[in-house]
Write an enzyme that holds these catalytic residues in place. Structure first.
Site, mmCIF file in Angstrom:
data_model
loop_
_atom_site.group_PDB
_atom_site.id
_atom_site.type_symbol
_atom_site.label_atom_id
_atom_site.label_comp_id
_atom_site.label_asym_id
_atom_site.label_seq_id
_atom_site.Cartn_x
_atom_site.Cartn_y
_atom_site.Cartn_z
ATOM 1 N N GLY A 1 11.844 -13.281 39.533
ATOM 2 C CA GLY A 1 11.917 -14.289 38.471
ATOM 3 C C GLY A 1 13.312 -14.325 37.885
ATOM 4 N N VAL B 1 13.789 -12.063 31.839
ATOM 5 C CA VAL B 1 12.555 -11.275 31.963
ATOM 6 C C VAL B 1 12.824 -10.018 32.803
ATOM 7 C CG1 VAL B 1 10.150 -11.301 32.737
ATOM 8 C CG2 VAL B 1 11.110 -13.313 31.625
ATOM 9 N N GLY B 2 13.733 -10.115 33.754
ATOM 10 C CA GLY B 2 14.117 -8.934 34.543
ATOM 11 C C GLY B 2 14.536 -7.781 33.644
ATOM 12 N N GLU C 1 14.122 -9.114 41.825
ATOM 13 C CA GLU C 1 14.546 -10.203 42.710
ATOM 14 C C GLU C 1 14.831 -11.401 41.824
ATOM 15 O OE1 GLU C 1 14.954 -9.815 45.961
ATOM 16 O OE2 GLU C 1 14.125 -7.807 46.111
ATOM 17 N N CYS D 1 14.954 -19.884 45.228
ATOM 18 C CA CYS D 1 15.946 -18.943 44.681
ATOM 19 C C CYS D 1 17.215 -18.895 45.512
ATOM 20 C CB CYS D 1 15.333 -17.553 44.580
ATOM 21 S SG CYS D 1 14.714 -16.946 46.147
HETATM 22 P P1 NAD Z 1 8.176 -17.451 35.920
HETATM 23 O O1 NAD Z 1 8.412 -18.183 34.636
HETATM 24 O O2 NAD Z 1 6.956 -17.737 36.717
HETATM 25 O O3 NAD Z 1 8.253 -15.920 35.548
HETATM 26 C C1 NAD Z 1 8.083 -14.914 36.513
HETATM 27 C C2 NAD Z 1 7.056 -13.921 36.023
HETATM 28 O O4 NAD Z 1 7.508 -13.299 34.823
HETATM 29 C C3 NAD Z 1 5.699 -14.547 35.724
HETATM 30 O O5 NAD Z 1 4.694 -13.805 36.413
HETATM 31 C C4 NAD Z 1 5.597 -14.462 34.233
HETATM 32 O O6 NAD Z 1 4.259 -14.285 33.798
HETATM 33 C C5 NAD Z 1 6.425 -13.258 33.903
HETATM 34 N N1 NAD Z 1 6.979 -13.323 32.539
HETATM 35 C C6 NAD Z 1 7.511 -14.416 31.942
HETATM 36 N N2 NAD Z 1 7.940 -14.094 30.704
HETATM 37 C C7 NAD Z 1 7.655 -12.788 30.514
HETATM 38 C C8 NAD Z 1 7.852 -11.869 29.435
HETATM 39 N N3 NAD Z 1 8.438 -12.231 28.293
HETATM 40 N N4 NAD Z 1 7.441 -10.592 29.614
HETATM 41 C C9 NAD Z 1 6.873 -10.194 30.750
HETATM 42 N N5 NAD Z 1 6.653 -11.028 31.809
HETATM 43 C C10 NAD Z 1 7.037 -12.298 31.694
HETATM 44 O O7 NAD Z 1 9.369 -17.670 36.924
HETATM 45 P P2 NAD Z 1 10.880 -17.951 36.613
HETATM 46 O O8 NAD Z 1 11.502 -16.772 35.980
HETATM 47 O O9 NAD Z 1 11.065 -19.289 35.992
HETATM 48 O O10 NAD Z 1 11.382 -18.043 38.126
HETATM 49 C C11 NAD Z 1 12.548 -18.691 38.426
HETATM 50 C C12 NAD Z 1 13.675 -17.696 38.604
HETATM 51 O O11 NAD Z 1 13.301 -16.751 39.598
HETATM 52 C C13 NAD Z 1 14.946 -18.321 39.109
HETATM 53 O O12 NAD Z 1 16.035 -17.728 38.469
HETATM 54 C C14 NAD Z 1 14.935 -17.986 40.589
HETATM 55 O O13 NAD Z 1 16.202 -17.965 41.186
HETATM 56 C C15 NAD Z 1 14.313 -16.641 40.568
HETATM 57 N N6 NAD Z 1 13.697 -16.358 41.853
HETATM 58 C C16 NAD Z 1 14.201 -15.350 42.583
HETATM 59 C C17 NAD Z 1 13.652 -15.079 43.833
HETATM 60 C C18 NAD Z 1 14.177 -13.968 44.685
HETATM 61 O O14 NAD Z 1 13.504 -13.650 45.672
HETATM 62 N N7 NAD Z 1 15.285 -13.367 44.373
HETATM 63 C C19 NAD Z 1 12.603 -15.839 44.303
HETATM 64 C C20 NAD Z 1 12.100 -16.855 43.498
HETATM 65 C C21 NAD Z 1 12.647 -17.094 42.268
#
Ligand code: NAD
Length: 434
Positions: free
Chosen positions: A188, A192-193, A210, A244
């Site tokens: 994600g 959040v990471g 990731e 991503c």
């Molecule tokens: P998202 O909003 O679905 O969030 C990802 C997860 O984080 C979800 O399961 C969500 O429930 C959880 N989450 C959200 N907020 C949270 C919090 N405050 N506390 C704990 N958990 C929480 O997805 P996103 O972040 O919008 O995804 C898009 C991003 O992910 C982009 O930056 C994209 O580049 C990256 N991405 C990376 C890869 C990779 O393989 N490197 C793949 C896909 C997406």
């Protein structure tokens, strides 16, 4: 939510009882996972279409087939990947034997995003199970139909004593992160990471993050620009740019931009027609929050093609922007949508300086003719991956490690790299007593 601690305890008890360790169990789980994908494909296709307007061809290749291939590849090599590995010893320890033993870590947590909502929880799950662990899977709440399909099918196919699906949003994920896991695999965004890594630190739990970022594409003067346009369009506009590893922006060297721009427009027309809103092959933006964010970025340059939006249908036409300034809004954040800015740089040196002056990307792509230029790009930039001549597809090679560096993340998976990520590599020295 109140059941979460209980679920994790149940999985831990199964792990501690040794349920997940035998290779037969691991292989049976992988085989069942593949059967689930194939037998429930229509249900998953419908869910992917409901959440993302994803067409069946993309859903098949990028979600179902990708994970099924990962299962096949893992089943083919698992015996060899987990076999004790002989390690040479220094002379002062001889006679003796050195061995690396891969043991499962325990209970893993997989937190997935919405853009490839099946692939990005199940591909890590292949590695977690193959390495002999139990797992909690938490799909994204932003792709709710896929999340519900995962919650419906996983318990019917996989061992419920060792694999659990927890659905939910921030409260449920926060509660999960309070628990003690032995590994956390998060895909994600970086904000959040950081939350995930902070929570993991409390239990000293290792993480793989990731994340995303702005993956550039360098286009040099000495390449077939029509071919480059076709391949850039393929990588950028699948899933309406919500990938991503999608090319984020183009750095066109010299006078390449003015030649490339009309070619990009031509390829887009050939692929999605004059009215992409009517094309069954073109996806939608996941929600209105992302639609509004992306719509604001459309003003960052001259529209070569696209630019049309429809908020009710969460539609943004595949768009190429020219004359984009490096400090414009579209260059300030990961685009994660169907907008491709093309920037002109005078030389390869300027392209490299541009890239190294920003966060390390998840992937870097280059259409360049000479081997010396390729070598310079490899030597002078840092990214999770490099794709010469083709964006995105490196992730389909199971023997290449997948992951980011710096702001684009940490940790590697796919194929054998997943086994190493989800195992403890135990060093064993065996010295004869005589
Ligand atoms: P998202 O909003 O679905 O969030 C990802 C997860 O984080 C979800 O399961 C969500 O429930 C959880 N989450 C959200 N907020 C949270 C919090 N405050 N506390 C704990 N958990 C929480 O997805 P996103 O972040 O919008 O995804 C898009 C991003 O992910 C982009 O930056 C994209 O580049 C990256 N991405 C990376 C890869 C990779 O393989 N490197 C793949 C896909 C997406």
């Amino acid at each position: 939510m109140s059941e979460i601690p209980e679920v994790v305890s149940r999985l831990r008890a199964a792990f501690q009882a040794g349920r997940t360790k035998p290779l037969e169990w691991r292989k049976a789980q992988l085989t069942a996972l593949k059967a689930m994908l194939l037998e429930q494909a229509d249900d998953f296709f419908a869910a992917l279409h409901a959440d993302l307007g994803k067409n069946a061809a993309e859903a098949r290749s990028a979600e179902i087939t990708f994970v099924a291939n990962e299962v096949d590849h893992t089943l083919e090599h698992l015996d060899a990947w987990v076999a004790p590995e002989a390690a040479p010893l220094p002379e002062r320890l001889l006679p003796g034997r050195g061995t690396v033993v891969r043991e499962p870590l325990g209970v893993g947590l997989i937190i997935g995003p919405w853009n490839y909502p099946l692939h990005l929880v199940l591909a890590p799950l292949v590695g977690v199970l193959a390495a002999g662990n139990a797992a909690v899977v938490k799909p994204s709440e932003l792709s709710p139909t896929v999340s519900a399909a995962i919650a419906r099918h996983v318990p019917a196919y996989l061992d419920p004593e060792a694999v659990a699906v927890v659905e939910g949003a921030i409260p449920e994920t926060t509660e999960l992160l309070e628990q003690h896991f032995d590994h956390i695999f998060y895909t994600g965004n970086g904000v959040v990471g950081r939350i995930v890594m902070t929570a993991a630190a409390k239990h000293l739990t290792p993480v793989a993050l990731e994340l995303g970022g702005k993956s550039p594409v360098i286009v040099d003067t000495d390449v077939d620009l029509r071919l480059a346009a076709e391949r850039i369009v393929y990588g950028k506009f699948m899933n309406a740019g919500q990938t991503c590893v999608a090319p984020d922006y183009v750095l066109a060297i010299g006078d390449t931009a003015e030649k490339l721009e009309p070619l990009l427009a031509e390829v887009l027309r050939a692929k999605f027609g004059d009215d992409p809103a009517a094309s069954p092959d073109y996806g939608r933006i996941v929600n209105t929050r992302h639609f509004d964010r992306l719509s604001k970025l459309l003003g960052s340059g001259r529209v070569v093609t696209g630019g049309r939006t429809d908020r009710d249908r969460k539609f943004i036409a595949p768009t190429v922007l020219a004359d984009v300034a490096p400090d414009s809004p579209v260059m300030g954040e990961e685009i994660f949508g169907p907008i491709l800015p093309v920037l002109t740089v005078a030389s390869l040196d300027e392209a490299i300086t541009f890239i190294t002056g920003r966060d390390k990307p998840l992937a870097l792509y280059a259409f360049v003719g000479s081997p010396e230029t390729k070598q310079r790009i490899l030597d002078e930039t840092s990214s999770g991956a490099v794709g010469f001549g083709l964006p995105v597809a490196h992730l389909t090679a199971s023997d290449l490690p997948f992951g980011g560096v710096g702001e684009s993340g940490m940790g590697r998976y796919h194929g054998k790299y997943s086994i190493d990520t989800f195992s403890n590599l135990k060093a064993v020295l065996d010295k004869p007593l005589g």
